[in-house]
Structure formats: structure tokens, C-alpha cells
Motif scaffolding. Structure first.
Motif, PDB file in Angstrom:
ATOM      1  N   SER A  21      -1.427  -4.689  -3.276  1.00  0.00           N
ATOM      2  CA  SER A  21      -1.711  -3.289  -4.160  1.00  0.00           C
ATOM      3  C   SER A  21      -2.409  -3.580  -5.282  1.00  0.00           C
ATOM      4  CB  SER A  21      -0.560  -2.174  -3.866  1.00  0.00           C
ATOM      5  OG  SER A  21       0.466  -2.803  -4.829  1.00  0.00           O
ATOM      6  N   ASP A 132       4.425  -2.299   4.153  1.00  0.00           N
ATOM      7  CA  ASP A 132       3.381  -1.825   3.293  1.00  0.00           C
ATOM      8  C   ASP A 132       2.057  -1.846   3.861  1.00  0.00           C
ATOM      9  OD1 ASP A 132       5.079  -0.446   1.452  1.00  0.00           O
ATOM     10  OD2 ASP A 132       5.146  -2.212  -0.040  1.00  0.00           O
ATOM     11  N   GLN A 135       1.667   0.288   6.997  1.00  0.00           N
ATOM     12  CA  GLN A 135       1.677   1.636   6.579  1.00  0.00           C
ATOM     13  C   GLN A 135       0.223   1.908   6.152  1.00  0.00           C
ATOM     14  OE1 GLN A 135       4.302   2.593   3.361  1.00  0.00           O
ATOM     15  NE2 GLN A 135       5.978   3.171   4.981  1.00  0.00           N
ATOM     16  N   SER A 136      -0.435   0.924   5.521  1.00  0.00           N
ATOM     17  CA  SER A 136      -1.628   1.130   5.292  1.00  0.00           C
ATOM     18  C   SER A 136      -2.828   1.026   6.135  1.00  0.00           C
ATOM     19  CB  SER A 136      -2.291   0.103   3.862  1.00  0.00           C
ATOM     20  OG  SER A 136      -2.040  -1.146   4.522  1.00  0.00           O
ATOM     21  N   ALA A 138      -2.087   1.859   9.287  1.00  0.00           N
ATOM     22  CA  ALA A 138      -1.725   3.079  10.197  1.00  0.00           C
ATOM     23  C   ALA A 138      -2.583   4.287   9.386  1.00  0.00           C
ATOM     24  CB  ALA A 138      -0.492   3.487  10.196  1.00  0.00           C
ATOM     25  N   LYS A 139      -2.511   4.405   8.022  1.00  0.00           N
ATOM     26  CA  LYS A 139      -3.275   5.340   7.223  1.00  0.00           C
ATOM     27  C   LYS A 139      -4.795   5.210   7.222  1.00  0.00           C
ATOM     28  CE  LYS A 139      -1.604   6.186   3.108  1.00  0.00           C
ATOM     29  NZ  LYS A 139      -1.114   6.117   1.819  1.00  0.00           N
ATOM     30  N   ARG A 140      -5.180   4.060   7.382  1.00  0.00           N
ATOM     31  CA  ARG A 140      -6.723   3.967   7.598  1.00  0.00           C
ATOM     32  C   ARG A 140      -7.342   4.264   8.929  1.00  0.00           C
ATOM     33  NH1 ARG A 140      -8.279  -2.073   7.318  1.00  0.00           N
ATOM     34  NH2 ARG A 140      -8.226  -1.968   9.519  1.00  0.00           N
ATOM     35  N   ASP A 141      -6.287   3.816  10.053  1.00  0.00           N
ATOM     36  CA  ASP A 141      -6.482   4.186  11.535  1.00  0.00           C
ATOM     37  C   ASP A 141      -6.609   5.814  11.522  1.00  0.00           C
ATOM     38  OD1 ASP A 141      -6.906   1.983  12.226  1.00  0.00           O
ATOM     39  OD2 ASP A 141      -4.984   1.526  13.011  1.00  0.00           O
ATOM     40  N   ALA A 142      -5.675   6.407  10.870  1.00  0.00           N
ATOM     41  CA  ALA A 142      -5.569   8.086  11.030  1.00  0.00           C
ATOM     42  C   ALA A 142      -6.884   8.620  10.396  1.00  0.00           C
ATOM     43  CB  ALA A 142      -4.234   8.701  10.351  1.00  0.00           C
ATOM     44  N   GLN A 143      -7.156   7.947   9.219  1.00  0.00           N
ATOM     45  CA  GLN A 143      -8.417   8.681   8.362  1.00  0.00           C
ATOM     46  C   GLN A 143      -9.658   8.409   9.218  1.00  0.00           C
ATOM     47  OE1 GLN A 143      -7.843   9.679   5.577  1.00  0.00           O
ATOM     48  NE2 GLN A 143      -9.815  10.847   5.551  1.00  0.00           N
TER      49      GLN A 143
END
Length: 160
Positions: A21, A132, A135-136, A138-143
Motif C-alpha cells: 500500500s 488485504d 480485499q483490494s 474484490a474492491k476492484r472487481d466490484a468497481q
């Protein structure tokens, strides 16, 4: 001879943004020998496994692979030699203070030519744990899913 303008990326460390990060970034010059510059102008360099350290008030870039220049002679450089980074004293002191904190390291993000000079973008980074990274991702895929849905909605194709 006209002066070079603009920015040309030589190499980038895409895995660094996945593994770390990024807290802060710095632009640094590099001390190079002639055959290294010629090899970089050919677009050959690798930042994989590269890192920077602060030793005795100087910042050093380690494990960067710049292959030997093919037309070079006995004056050719060592491909993985340690190279000095050029930063302002104020920035070096800030980096010394930050790297003494636990878990912070200096990671090169990219190497590029800026107005004819080789620059390295280094980042003050903290290593990510496996969860982590998940999570990043998953966040990118959701976006991506959200942007796809918005694109379909704007085109008038509502699918659910």
C-alpha cells in the motif's frame, strides 16, 4: 541538437501496487554510467525484486537489472550493480525517519526519461497481508461491475 521534452517510461513495477500500500511517492534522479544510459534508451530494464535503502545519509537503489549494452566494450557496466539515487537532503531525512518506523520500505514504482534525464519514482510503502490483497482485488472487481452496469444503463440496456 534539440533538447528532449516530455516523459518516456522505460520500466514499471506493476506488482508493487499489488503487494504494497503506497503511502508517499518521490521522484529521484540516478547516478549512471554511459553504457547504462544507452541500454535504457533501448528500453531495457527490469524493476522486479528492486528496492531502495538509506545508508549513511544516502539513498541506494538495489537489484535493478539494466542489461549490458550490446555494442559496449570492456567498459560495460555490471547489470545488477547498486546505484545511487539523487534526492534533496530534506527528502532523505524524511525517508530516514519514516523507514525507521516498523514495516515501511522504499519500493521503485517506475523508471522513465524526463526531459532527457533518467528518473525513478520511488514509494514509501507498507507491505500488504494476503487478506488485504484479496480485499483490494474484490474492491476492484466490484468497481468494474458497477462501471459496466452504469455503461449499460446509459446505453439504455437494463439487464439484471
Amino acid at each position: 541538437m534539440p533538447k528532449e521534452r516530455g516523459q518516456k517510461v522505460i520500466a514499471s513495477n506493476r506488482k508493487a501496487r499489488h503487494d504494497y500500500s503506497i503511502l508517499d511517492t518521490y521522484e529521484a534522479g540516478m547516478v549512471l554510467v554511459g553504457t547504462e544510459v544507452k541500454s535504457l534508451r533501448a528500453g531495457k530494464a527490469s524493476l522486479v525484486d528492486a528496492f531502495a535503502t538509506v545508508d549513511d545519509g544516502e539513498v541506494w537503489l538495489r537489484n535493478v537489472h539494466i542489461p549490458e549494452y550490446t555494442q559496449g566494450t570492456w567498459t560495460n557496466h555490471m547489470p545488477r550493480r547498486t546505484r545511487k539515487l539523487l534526492l534533496h537532503r530534506r527528502e532523505i531525512e524524511r525517508l530516514i525517519g519514516k523507514t525507521k518506523e516498523s514495516g515501511l520500505s522504499l519500493v521503485p514504482l517506475s523508471m522513465y526519461f524526463k526531459d532527457g534525464k533518467v528518473k525513478v519514482e520511488i514509494a514509501l510503502a507498507r507491505g500488504k497481508k494476503a487478506y488485504d490483497k484479496r480485499q483490494s482485488l474484490a474492491k476492484r472487481d466490484a468497481q468494474k461491475d458497477i462501471s459496466r452496469a452504469m455503461g449499460r444503463a446509459l446505453k439504455g440496456r437494463f439487464t439484471e
